[in-house]
Write a protein that holds these residues in place. Structure first.
Motif, PDB file in Angstrom:
ATOM      1  N   ALA A  11       0.782  -1.081   0.090  1.00 60.81           N
ATOM      2  CA  ALA A  11       0.086  -0.012   0.043  1.00 60.81           C
ATOM      3  C   ALA A  11       0.975   1.173  -0.061  1.00 60.81           C
ATOM      4  O   ALA A  11       0.704   2.266  -0.597  1.00 60.81           O
ATOM      5  N   GLY A  31      -3.432   1.885  -3.557  1.00 56.26           N
ATOM      6  CA  GLY A  31      -2.721   1.911  -2.283  1.00 56.26           C
ATOM      7  C   GLY A  31      -3.756   2.172  -1.091  1.00 56.26           C
ATOM      8  O   GLY A  31      -3.649   1.460   0.006  1.00 56.26           O
ATOM      9  N   PHE A  35      -4.531  -0.651   1.801  1.00 62.13           N
ATOM     10  CA  PHE A  35      -4.412  -0.187   3.267  1.00 62.13           C
ATOM     11  C   PHE A  35      -5.574  -0.421   4.031  1.00 62.13           C
ATOM     12  O   PHE A  35      -5.567  -0.858   5.464  1.00 62.13           O
TER      13      PHE A  35
END
Length: 56
Positions: A11, A31, A35
């Protein structure tokens, strides 16, 4: 735990590439999604582990 750290690393790398490279803003979004998935995955693992302990 290793999977969580790997997801966080991916991420961060995708976020950095998405911010720095022109026209690759979608990588920043990917990303962020990865996450969020890593945090949810970690939270589920911690909550499941807490339930398995016997009550004293």
């Amino acid at each position: 735990m290793a999977l969580f750290l790997l997801l966080l690393l991916v991420a961060v790398v995708l976020g950095i590439i998405g911010v720095t490279a022109e026209g690759l803003g979608f990588l920043l979004a990917v990303g962020i999604v990865i996450f969020a998935a890593a945090v949810i995955f970690f939270a589920v693992r911690v909550s499941r582990r807490a339930r398995r302990r016997p009550v004293r």
